[in-house]
Design a protein around this motif. Structure first.
Motif, PDB file in Angstrom:
ATOM      1  N   ARG A 144       0.847  -1.195   0.000  1.00  0.00           N
ATOM      2  CA  ARG A 144       0.000   0.000   0.000  1.00  0.00           C
ATOM      3  C   ARG A 144       0.886   1.250   0.000  1.00  0.00           C
ATOM      4  N   GLY A 145       1.947   1.173   0.820  1.00  0.00           N
ATOM      5  CA  GLY A 145       2.900   2.290   0.889  1.00  0.00           C
ATOM      6  C   GLY A 145       3.543   2.557  -0.459  1.00  0.00           C
ATOM      7  N   ALA A 146       3.877   1.476  -1.182  1.00  0.00           N
ATOM      8  CA  ALA A 146       4.509   1.627  -2.503  1.00  0.00           C
ATOM      9  C   ALA A 146       3.585   2.403  -3.445  1.00  0.00           C
ATOM     10  N   PHE A 147       2.276   2.119  -3.353  1.00  0.00           N
ATOM     11  CA  PHE A 147       1.328   2.816  -4.223  1.00  0.00           C
ATOM     12  C   PHE A 147       1.238   4.299  -3.833  1.00  0.00           C
ATOM     13  N   VAL A 148       1.206   4.558  -2.525  1.00  0.00           N
ATOM     14  CA  VAL A 148       1.129   5.957  -2.053  1.00  0.00           C
ATOM     15  C   VAL A 148       2.389   6.725  -2.481  1.00  0.00           C
ATOM     16  N   ILE A 149       3.563   6.081  -2.338  1.00  0.00           N
ATOM     17  CA  ILE A 149       4.823   6.723  -2.758  1.00  0.00           C
ATOM     18  C   ILE A 149       4.778   6.969  -4.279  1.00  0.00           C
ATOM     19  N   GLY A 150       4.200   6.013  -4.992  1.00  0.00           N
ATOM     20  CA  GLY A 150       4.023   6.164  -6.442  1.00  0.00           C
ATOM     21  C   GLY A 150       3.140   7.355  -6.776  1.00  0.00           C
ATOM     22  N   SER A 162       9.472  18.429  -5.994  1.00  0.00           N
ATOM     23  CA  SER A 162      10.666  17.605  -6.208  1.00  0.00           C
ATOM     24  C   SER A 162      10.306  16.119  -6.136  1.00  0.00           C
ATOM     25  N   ARG A 163      10.750  15.348  -7.128  1.00  0.00           N
ATOM     26  CA  ARG A 163      10.427  13.914  -7.140  1.00  0.00           C
ATOM     27  C   ARG A 163      11.037  13.210  -5.930  1.00  0.00           C
ATOM     28  N   SER A 164      12.345  13.445  -5.733  1.00  0.00           N
ATOM     29  CA  SER A 164      12.993  12.754  -4.606  1.00  0.00           C
ATOM     30  C   SER A 164      12.411  13.259  -3.285  1.00  0.00           C
ATOM     31  N   PHE A 184      14.341   3.329  -1.582  1.00  0.00           N
ATOM     32  CA  PHE A 184      13.183   3.025  -2.421  1.00  0.00           C
ATOM     33  C   PHE A 184      12.951   4.143  -3.434  1.00  0.00           C
ATOM     34  N   SER A 185      13.083   5.382  -2.968  1.00  0.00           N
ATOM     35  CA  SER A 185      12.848   6.534  -3.851  1.00  0.00           C
ATOM     36  C   SER A 185      13.801   6.529  -5.040  1.00  0.00           C
ATOM     37  N   PHE A 186      15.075   6.221  -4.798  1.00  0.00           N
ATOM     38  CA  PHE A 186      16.051   6.274  -5.887  1.00  0.00           C
ATOM     39  C   PHE A 186      15.974   5.045  -6.790  1.00  0.00           C
ATOM     40  N   LEU A 187      15.635   3.894  -6.185  1.00  0.00           N
ATOM     41  CA  LEU A 187      15.563   2.680  -7.018  1.00  0.00           C
ATOM     42  C   LEU A 187      14.284   2.634  -7.849  1.00  0.00           C
ATOM     43  N   MET A 188      13.193   3.231  -7.324  1.00  0.00           N
ATOM     44  CA  MET A 188      11.911   3.156  -8.031  1.00  0.00           C
ATOM     45  C   MET A 188      11.956   3.889  -9.381  1.00  0.00           C
TER      46      MET A 188
END
Lengths: 264, 87
Positions: A144-150, A162-164, A184-188
């Motif tokens: 769920r967190g991955a989707f929110v970060i997305g 800023s994206r990062s 996660f931010s940089f690898l995504m």
């Protein structure tokens, strides 16, 4: 393109890919201040080269993580690495949907609307400040967190966000460990960049002249070295909760932009 | 004595890449360079005249594919861990 322009553009790309200052926002401000044609124009090939350089610098910094992820992924088991890869895929969905369906809507924000850039920079400042206030945890990124970060990444398409900064802040505010958030931010974004590079290269719109080779090479090296330095520095800043410096910078630039568009 | 001990305990700094990584980096670079060389040319000398050769198979298919393969080799070179193979 002059050699010096290529090096400057390379350094800017390398720094702004990782540091939370919004490259697109600054580009819009630069156009407004200096005029739309004052900035050196980048060819598609040069853009591709600079993006690839920053993707490579991310891979160098996280080479052990990426190696482990790929090793785990090719075991074809429901292990931690497969789950992490799936989370990266999930995080890419919102930006892909925005790119597919809301492109025309977003174009409006890239039309010299300085007040919007200013407001977005102020929002970035608030996000960075809140991220610094968050407590230290050891939690990882959930699905769920991955989707929110997305979603934060999708919003960061707007100039001034800023994206990062947006993705790291979103992750930290979700209670994710700060170092894991930065990782996660940089690898995504790596699969997105590599996909875009492949698409642009095979799109048949790239042409190359032999006399560009030195400038392109210099731009690549500048972006790669600046990217390495910025990526390593940013991880340290996130871990030590020192994003407030960037929050102050974004707030000042944002306020100046808003004031300039109202009274300027 | 204490000086000697200090020297012994000092961790040795290693390069992050080994010979094999550099070998693949150069192979990747060779592919990229070849791709760019194949991409050059094809432009018309007269701006009023269109030269369809600029969109030839060599320039818009073969050359970008070689560059892409070269970029892939670069990624492989970065992720390659020669120590693991030795173990």
């Amino acid at each position: 393109m002059e050699l010096i322009d290529a090096i400057i553009l390379g350094i800017i790309q390398g720094l702004t890919e990782f540091l939370p200052v919004s490259s697109s926002g600054h580009l819009e401000l630069g156009k407004a201040i200096l005029g739309a044609h004052a900035l050196p124009e980048e060819s598609l090939l040069f853009t591709v080269i600079l993006h690839f350089a920053t993707a490579l610098s991310t891979l160098v910094v996280f080479r052990k993580d990426v190696f482990e992820i790929l090793k785990g992924l090719f075991q074809f088991k429901w292990n931690e690495e497969t789950q992490f890869s799936l989370k990266i895929v999930i995080s890419m969905i919102p930006a892909a949907l925005v790119g597919l369906f809301l492109n025309d809507f977003i174009e409006v924000f890239f039309d010299g609307a300085i007040i919007i850039v200013g407001i977005m920079l102020i929002i970035t400042a608030v996000l960075l400040y809140l991220a610094d206030l968050a407590k230290t945890t050891d939690k990882g990124v959930s699905f769920r967190g991955a989707f929110v970060i997305g979603m934060a990444q999708a919003v960061a398409i707007l100039p001034g966000i800023s994206r990062s900064g947006a993705t790291i802040s979103a992750a930290v505010l979700l209670g994710v460990d700060k170092t894991k958030s930065a990782r996660f931010s940089f690898l995504m974004v790596v699969p997105l960049i590599l996909g875009k590079v492949a698409k642009d290269l095979m799109g048949g719109e790239i042409n190359f002249h032999g006399d560009q080779a030195v400038a392109m090479g210099a731009g690549f090296i500048a972006a790669f070295i600046a990217g390495l330095a910025a990526c390593t520095w940013m991880i340290k800043l996130v871990r030590q909760s020192k994003l407030t410096y960037f929050a102050i910078y974004c707030l000042i630039v944002g306020l100046i932009a808003v004031a300039w568009s109202i009274w300027g | 004595m204490s000086k000697k001990n200090k020297n012994v305990q000092k961790p040795t700094k290693e390069f992050i890449f080994q010979k094999k990584n550099y070998l693949f980096l150069f192979i990747g670079l060779a592919f990229i360079a070849l791709g760019f060389i194949l991409m050059t040319g094809g432009g018309s000398d007269d701006p009023e005249v269109f030269n369809p050769d600029i969109y030839s198979f060599r320039r818009i298919r073969l050359a970008p594919t070689l560059v892409l393969i070269g970029l892939g080799i670069q990624i492989y070179a970065i992720l390659l861990n020669p120590k693991k193979n030795k173990e």
